[in-house]
Each structure stands twice: as C-alpha cells, then as structure tokens.
Write a protein that holds these residues in place. Structure first.
Motif, short mmCIF file in Angstrom:
data_model
loop_
_atom_site.label_atom_id
_atom_site.label_comp_id
_atom_site.label_asym_id
_atom_site.label_seq_id
_atom_site.Cartn_x
_atom_site.Cartn_y
_atom_site.Cartn_z
N ASP A 1 -52.99 8.14 -5.02
CA ASP A 1 -53.66 7.53 -6.17
C ASP A 1 -52.68 6.86 -7.12
O ASP A 1 -53.00 5.82 -7.72
CB ASP A 1 -54.46 8.60 -6.93
CG ASP A 1 -55.64 9.13 -6.12
OD1 ASP A 1 -56.09 8.41 -5.20
OD2 ASP A 1 -56.10 10.26 -6.39
N TYR A 2 -51.50 7.46 -7.28
CA TYR A 2 -50.55 6.87 -8.24
C TYR A 2 -50.05 5.50 -7.75
O TYR A 2 -49.67 4.64 -8.56
CB TYR A 2 -49.38 7.82 -8.49
CG TYR A 2 -48.41 7.95 -7.36
CD1 TYR A 2 -47.27 7.14 -7.30
CD2 TYR A 2 -48.58 8.88 -6.35
CE1 TYR A 2 -46.36 7.25 -6.27
CE2 TYR A 2 -47.69 9.00 -5.32
CZ TYR A 2 -46.58 8.19 -5.29
OH TYR A 2 -45.68 8.31 -4.26
N ILE A 3 -50.06 5.28 -6.44
CA ILE A 3 -49.68 3.97 -5.91
C ILE A 3 -50.78 2.95 -6.23
O ILE A 3 -50.49 1.80 -6.63
CB ILE A 3 -49.45 4.06 -4.39
CG1 ILE A 3 -48.27 4.98 -4.08
CG2 ILE A 3 -49.22 2.67 -3.80
CD1 ILE A 3 -46.94 4.48 -4.55
N GLY B 1 -45.09 -5.12 -9.00
CA GLY B 1 -44.79 -5.77 -7.74
C GLY B 1 -44.61 -4.78 -6.60
O GLY B 1 -44.32 -3.60 -6.81
N PRO B 2 -44.76 -5.25 -5.35
CA PRO B 2 -44.68 -4.34 -4.19
C PRO B 2 -43.33 -3.64 -4.05
O PRO B 2 -43.27 -2.47 -3.68
CB PRO B 2 -44.98 -5.25 -3.01
CG PRO B 2 -44.75 -6.65 -3.49
CD PRO B 2 -45.07 -6.64 -4.95
N TRP B 3 -42.23 -4.36 -4.32
CA TRP B 3 -40.91 -3.72 -4.20
C TRP B 3 -40.70 -2.68 -5.29
O TRP B 3 -40.09 -1.62 -5.04
CB TRP B 3 -39.80 -4.76 -4.25
CG TRP B 3 -39.52 -5.36 -2.91
CD1 TRP B 3 -39.79 -6.63 -2.49
CD2 TRP B 3 -38.92 -4.71 -1.78
NE1 TRP B 3 -39.41 -6.82 -1.20
CE2 TRP B 3 -38.86 -5.65 -0.73
CE3 TRP B 3 -38.43 -3.44 -1.57
CZ2 TRP B 3 -38.32 -5.35 0.51
CZ3 TRP B 3 -37.89 -3.12 -0.33
CH2 TRP B 3 -37.84 -4.06 0.70
N GLN B 4 -41.19 -2.94 -6.50
CA GLN B 4 -41.08 -1.96 -7.57
C GLN B 4 -41.91 -0.71 -7.25
O GLN B 4 -41.48 0.42 -7.51
CB GLN B 4 -41.52 -2.56 -8.90
CG GLN B 4 -40.50 -3.50 -9.53
CD GLN B 4 -40.95 -3.94 -10.90
OE1 GLN B 4 -42.07 -4.43 -11.06
NE2 GLN B 4 -40.09 -3.79 -11.88
N VAL B 5 -43.10 -0.92 -6.69
CA VAL B 5 -43.93 0.22 -6.29
C VAL B 5 -43.21 1.05 -5.22
O VAL B 5 -43.20 2.29 -5.27
CB VAL B 5 -45.29 -0.27 -5.76
CG1 VAL B 5 -46.06 0.89 -5.13
CG2 VAL B 5 -46.10 -0.90 -6.88
N LEU B 6 -42.59 0.35 -4.29
CA LEU B 6 -41.91 1.04 -3.20
C LEU B 6 -40.70 1.82 -3.69
O LEU B 6 -40.52 2.99 -3.34
CB LEU B 6 -41.48 0.02 -2.13
CG LEU B 6 -40.71 0.56 -0.92
CD1 LEU B 6 -41.58 1.51 -0.12
CD2 LEU B 6 -40.23 -0.59 -0.04
N LEU B 7 -39.87 1.18 -4.52
CA LEU B 7 -38.61 1.80 -4.93
C LEU B 7 -38.78 2.79 -6.07
O LEU B 7 -38.22 3.88 -6.05
CB LEU B 7 -37.61 0.71 -5.33
CG LEU B 7 -37.15 -0.23 -4.21
CD1 LEU B 7 -36.28 -1.35 -4.77
CD2 LEU B 7 -36.38 0.55 -3.16
N ARG B 8 -39.57 2.43 -7.09
CA ARG B 8 -39.68 3.27 -8.29
C ARG B 8 -40.69 4.40 -8.15
O ARG B 8 -40.57 5.41 -8.85
CB ARG B 8 -40.04 2.39 -9.48
CG ARG B 8 -38.96 1.41 -9.90
CD ARG B 8 -39.42 0.53 -11.03
NE ARG B 8 -39.86 1.34 -12.18
CZ ARG B 8 -40.42 0.81 -13.28
NH1 ARG B 8 -40.63 -0.50 -13.35
NH2 ARG B 8 -40.79 1.60 -14.27
N HIS B 9 -41.65 4.24 -7.28
CA HIS B 9 -42.71 5.25 -7.18
C HIS B 9 -42.69 5.97 -5.82
O HIS B 9 -42.50 7.19 -5.77
CB HIS B 9 -44.07 4.59 -7.42
CG HIS B 9 -44.21 4.01 -8.79
ND1 HIS B 9 -44.53 4.76 -9.89
CD2 HIS B 9 -44.06 2.73 -9.24
CE1 HIS B 9 -44.59 3.98 -10.97
NE2 HIS B 9 -44.31 2.74 -10.60
N ALA B 10 -42.91 5.23 -4.74
CA ALA B 10 -43.01 5.88 -3.43
C ALA B 10 -41.69 6.52 -3.01
O ALA B 10 -41.66 7.67 -2.55
CB ALA B 10 -43.46 4.86 -2.38
N PHE B 11 -40.58 5.79 -3.16
CA PHE B 11 -39.29 6.32 -2.70
C PHE B 11 -38.87 7.54 -3.51
O PHE B 11 -38.26 8.47 -2.97
CB PHE B 11 -38.21 5.24 -2.79
CG PHE B 11 -36.85 5.74 -2.38
CD1 PHE B 11 -36.58 6.09 -1.07
CD2 PHE B 11 -35.84 5.89 -3.33
CE1 PHE B 11 -35.33 6.56 -0.71
CE2 PHE B 11 -34.59 6.35 -2.97
CZ PHE B 11 -34.34 6.69 -1.64
#
Length: 332
Positions: A227-229, A238-248
């Motif tokens: 849900d947080y994504i 942006g997709p890279w910020q979501v990937l690096l700052r949240h998912a990773f």
C-alpha cells in the motif's frame, strides 16, 4: 515550581550499547557450545596425532611416549578445560606438528582469508545491487530476463567447478591472471590483486547470483503489492524514487539477513578455494591440520569461524537498528 531535568544517556546506557551488550552475552554460550561440539567430534575421529607425527614405523612405546609429552594421554574433559582456560586468556594452545603457538599461526593467515572474504563481498554486493535494481525497475523486460538466467546458471555451478573453469580460461588460455600463489599487499598491490582476482571471483559469482535473485524478487513484490508504494505513486513520486527511497529501504532488511546467514557458506567456500589456488589462508591451514591430525589447530580454526559468524550477525542486528530506530529502542 521545580524543574526536573533528565540526564543525557551515556554511551553505556544508550539503546545501541545495550543492544550490543545483549547480543554479546548471547554469543558467549554459542561459541562455547561450538568449541565443545568440535572438541567432541575431533576426539571421535579415528587415528592418532602421535602416530601421524612418528610415521607408520613407530612402535607402540614411542607413540605412548609422544602422547604423554603432548598431553594427549589425559582424559578428554581435562584437555578441553585446559584448552578453554587458555583460550579465555588468548592462548589457543600449541600446534602438535610445528610446535608453534596456534594464535600466531592464525594471525599470519588471517589477513589472507580476510582479504579474500572482503573482496568476495565487495564484488558480489557491488554487482548485485545495481543489477537487481535495474531488473526490478522493469520486470519482465530483456535485462530482467537475462539477469535471472545468469543468476540461475550461477547458482547451478559449484564454487570449485567455477574456480577450475576460471583457471582454465583466464590463467591457462588467456594468461591474464596467475593460476596459483599469493603476493602480500606490502610487496605489490597490483600483484596481490591479480593473484586474488580469480579466487575472489569464484566465491563472489554464486553470491552475486543469489543476492541478485533474492533482492530482485523482493523488490518486485514490494512494488506490486504494498500500500505504501501505491500511496507514494499517488503523490506523484517518480518510479526511481519509489524504488530507491521506499521499496529498497524495506528490502534491505531481508538482504542484510541473507548476507548474515550466508557467511557460513562463504567460510566453507574459502576452505576449498584457498586449497585450489594455494592461498596461505586459514582454510588451507585447517585442511593441513586435518590431514596431520593437528586437532589443536583445527579446534582453533573452527572456533574462529564461529566467532566471525557471531560478529557478522551482530553487525546485521546493528544495521537493522540503523535502518529502523524502533528496533534499537525496543531492545531494552
């Protein structure tokens, strides 16, 4: 009106220090347990160190005399307690074969094994992180499929088989790296790195494949089902910020756990790889000690490996606390 001031937490009373102290207290019985099991197993192995030292022509009287001189005729519990008492003070005993202090032998070879492990970790993690991130950024695309194919292939090849293939290609056919031997860093940095390149690659490549596959899978799960994504994307991130700052950030917990648990596999790999490439490390020392029935050296090597594993898991716990302070403050 009285104002109550709270004293600032000192180093010894800080949550981080309490976490370290608690983990160290838990580590003590683990290391002692490993030493007891190791000592017991070594005593079950058939063969005599005195017989090995004197050769097949030795008489029973000569063997008995040497065992008495080495203290091998004493009961096993007495010998273990004597060893443990010395180990607490840093005395790991004396090699039955060379007569040298075991602590000195380990110190001479620790730098070689330590460098090999560090190079393998740097190579494997340094490659796995960007590859997994790129693969998870566009799952199902060509790069993702190729990376997963490489990962599955690498996981299917044993370390010693990969080591022999690397020697055949890069040392024999292309003559880019030496097949065996070790050059200390103090003598030549370039020569040292050349000699360590193939053994480090033989250990690092399967680790790289495992870390890549694990991290890529966890990142894809995070991006597709959390849900947080969805919230972050709804905010226009942006997709890279979501990937690096949240998912990773969340996937890093699982990766740290896997790296800590893989240390045992890494240590086992160094024992074989050091023998193949004739590296004078602790793994080679341990195999030589097993062949000569030098059980004092074997005992010290196994205990050292256990201590390294405990320290690695302690570092993993500390990294958890760095990534999520709630873990640090919840360890009271």
């Amino acid at each position: 009106m009285t104002t109550v001031t709270r004293a600032a937490p000192t180093l010894l009373t800080s949550p981080g220090a309490r976490l370290v102290g608690k983990r160290l207290l838990m580590a003590v019985p683990i290391v002692i347990g490993v030493s007891i099991v190791t000592f017991w197993v070594l005593n079950l192995i058939p063969g005599s160190a005195a017989q090995q030292l004197l050769g097949p022509e030795a008489t029973p009287a000569q063997i008995q005399a040497l065992e008495a001189r080495l203290g091998l005729d004493r009961p096993a519990p007495v010998r273990y307690l004597a060893w443990l008492g010395g180990a607490v003070t840093g005395d790991l005993g004396t090699s039955l074969v060379s007569g040298q202090p075991v602590a000195g032998l380990l110190g001479e070879r620790l730098a070689v094994s330590g460098e090999l492990v560090m190079l393998a970790f740097v190579i494997s993690l340094g490659l796995a992180l960007p590859v997994a991130l790129l693969a998870a950024h566009r799952p199902g695309r060509l790069f993702d499929r190729v990376s997963m194919l490489v990962s599955i292939t690498g996981l299917s090849v044993a370390n010693y088989v990969l080591a022999l293939l690397l020697v055949l290609v890069f040392a024999v056919e292309l003559a880019l790296f030496p097949a065996i031997g070790f050059v200390p860093l103090t003598e030549s940095v370039g020569g040292n790195l050349q000699g360590m390149a193939l053994p480090a690659a033989a250990i690092a490549f399967p680790l790289f494949c495992f870390y890549t596959r694990f991290l890529r899978g966890d990142l894809v799960d995070q991006l597709q089902g959390e849900d947080y994504i969805v919230t972050a994307r709804a905010k226009g991130i942006g997709p890279w910020q979501v990937l690096l700052r949240h998912a990773f950030r969340n996937s890093a917990f699982g990766l740290i756990t896997v790296v800590g648990l893989n240390l045992g596999t890494l240590i086992g790999a160094t024992v074989i790889i050091e023998q193949i490439f004739a590296l004078p490390g602790i793994g080679q020392l341990m195999l030589q000690a097993i062949n000569t029935r030098d059980f004092v050296v074997v005992q010290a090597c196994v205990v050292l490996f256990a201590v390294v594993a405990v320290v690695a898991n302690l570092l993993a716990d500390l990294l958890y606390a760095v990534l999520d302070p709630r873990i640090r403050y919840g360890s009271r």
